[in-house]
Design a protein around this motif. Structure first.
Motif, PDB file in Angstrom:
ATOM      1  N   TYR A  30     -12.717  36.992  17.864  1.00 25.66           N
ATOM      2  CA  TYR A  30     -11.977  38.184  18.284  1.00 25.66           C
ATOM      3  C   TYR A  30     -10.466  37.969  18.280  1.00 25.66           C
ATOM      4  O   TYR A  30      -9.726  38.849  18.722  1.00 25.66           O
ATOM      5  N   LEU A  36     -11.942  38.044  27.880  1.00 28.73           N
ATOM      6  CA  LEU A  36     -12.970  38.810  27.184  1.00 28.73           C
ATOM      7  C   LEU A  36     -14.156  39.127  28.097  1.00 28.73           C
ATOM      8  O   LEU A  36     -14.527  38.336  28.963  1.00 28.73           O
ATOM      9  N   THR A  80     -18.864  41.697  24.273  1.00 29.91           N
ATOM     10  CA  THR A  80     -18.756  40.932  23.035  1.00 29.91           C
ATOM     11  C   THR A  80     -20.076  40.297  22.613  1.00 29.91           C
ATOM     12  O   THR A  80     -20.471  40.375  21.451  1.00 29.91           O
ATOM     13  N   MET A 119      -6.934  44.035  15.722  1.00 34.29           N
ATOM     14  CA  MET A 119      -8.103  43.466  16.381  1.00 34.29           C
ATOM     15  C   MET A 119      -8.194  43.979  17.814  1.00 34.29           C
ATOM     16  O   MET A 119      -7.432  43.577  18.698  1.00 34.29           O
ATOM     17  N   GLN A 125      -9.295  44.243  21.542  1.00 32.35           N
ATOM     18  CA  GLN A 125      -9.619  43.196  22.506  1.00 32.35           C
ATOM     19  C   GLN A 125     -10.571  43.761  23.562  1.00 32.35           C
ATOM     20  O   GLN A 125     -10.207  44.666  24.314  1.00 32.35           O
ATOM     21  N   TYR A 126     -11.776  43.227  23.619  1.00 31.01           N
ATOM     22  CA  TYR A 126     -12.779  43.719  24.559  1.00 31.01           C
ATOM     23  C   TYR A 126     -12.643  42.974  25.885  1.00 31.01           C
ATOM     24  O   TYR A 126     -13.428  42.093  26.222  1.00 31.01           O
ATOM     25  N   ALA A 142     -16.770  44.692  16.483  1.00 29.50           N
ATOM     26  CA  ALA A 142     -15.524  44.539  15.742  1.00 29.50           C
ATOM     27  C   ALA A 142     -15.709  44.351  14.243  1.00 29.50           C
ATOM     28  O   ALA A 142     -14.756  44.503  13.480  1.00 29.50           O
TER      29      ALA A 142
END
Length: 307
Positions: free
Chosen positions: A6, A13, A18, A250, A252-253, A284
């Motif tokens: 990620y 995270l 994820t 990207m 970001q979770y 993602a």
């Protein structure tokens, strides 16, 4: 590994967002190691096809022979030419209750639509939808993004001492290197380099090293080659190097991401004919983007009455 996938700070995270399977494994078996040991034992007992197998799983990785544009070209070819607006910036999208339709302002014209699927990064979707629902835009803007760059490097095979007996590597942040990860592109995918040569793709930047993303192309290539010299035994300059930058690409979770996605979906329920898809919500990767796009289209097909 998770931080590398990620390009993120793994301390921030959300595991639920994820890798939810890991969360289930830990809850069921007390630890990931125990879970994997028990799964392997069960597979051996069942005499599974993978029992006792080791080594690389080459069937795991697929790509297009001429790059990702093969996918978008194929999609465009299936659409009537009259329905495409190429190189046209969508400026706003607003629902008009009286007409029961959406008005999309793009390229100086207003397009009337029964339904809209927004396939944009969350921050771009927020800009587009601010007039339709400021609360929705706020939730979308709150999804953080990291910027990353790829550095593609070609070498003669004899210039790389490492056997390249894998697909690549991920670099732990603790090593403080410029390179986040490196894919052995010509090992991973066939015909990526001519005989006697290797193509490597390094990743730079991410949430933990934004300053690396700001380097100019020459300096970025220099620091990556230095890393590869130490990690792979590269002994000669690259035959060529190509840097590609992906600013704010990207999602970001972070912790709380699944709750934010639930709030976004709740607000979408108040906006008929609007769906979101892309890498900002439930995955993602490219397959995740394809899946969310298909789901959005299917939901609209069911929800939107025929004219």
């Amino acid at each position: 590994m998770v931080g590398g996938i990620y390009t993120a700070d793994p301390e921030l995270l959300s595991l639920r967002a994820t890798m939810p399977r890991f969360l289930e494994m830990e809850r069921e078996h007390r630890s990931l190691i125990l879970a994997m040991m028990r799964a392997a034992r069960a597979q051996r007992s069942a005499g599974g096809a993978m029992a006792g197998a080791s080594g690389a799983r080459y069937g795991l990785f697929l790509s297009f022979d001429e790059g990702m544009q093969v996918l978008t070209d194929a999609l465009a070819a299936r659409l009537p030419a009259s329905c495409l607006r190429l190189k046209t910036r969508a400026e706003s999208a607003a629902f008009e209750p009286a007409q029961g339709r959406w008005a999309v302002c793009a390229g100086g014209e207003t397009i009337q639509a029964d339904a809209v699927i927004v396939a944009l990064p969350a921050h771009a979707a927020a800009r587009l939808l601010r007039g339709a629902d400021a609360g929705l835009a706020g939730e979308l803007e709150a999804i953080p993004y990291a910027s990353t760059a790829t550095v593609n490097l070609a070498f003669r095979r004899e210039a790389v001492r490492h056997p390249l007996d894998g697909f690549g590597f991920v670099v732990p942040f603790a090593e403080r290197r410029a390179t986040l990860a490196c894919t052995f592109s010509s090992v991973k995918f066939a015909a990526r380099a001519p005989e006697g040569h290797q193509l490597l793709r390094a990743f730079v930047g991410g949430a933990l090293q934004p300053e690396m993303f700001e380097l100019d192309d020459e300096k970025m290539t220099e620091v990556v080659v230095r890393d590869l010299r130490e990690l792979l035994g590269v002994s000669a300059p690259p035959l060529f190097a190509h840097v590609e930058r992906w600013p704010r690409s990207m999602a970001q979770y972070h912790l709380g991401h699944t709750g934010r996605v639930a709030r976004i979906r709740a607000r979408l329920e108040r906006l008929p004919g609007l769906k979101l898809c892309g890498n900002a919500y439930t995955g993602a990767g490219v397959p995740d983007c394809v899946r969310t796009g298909e789901e959005a289209a299917e939901e609209l097909f069911v929800d939107t009455p025929a004219a």
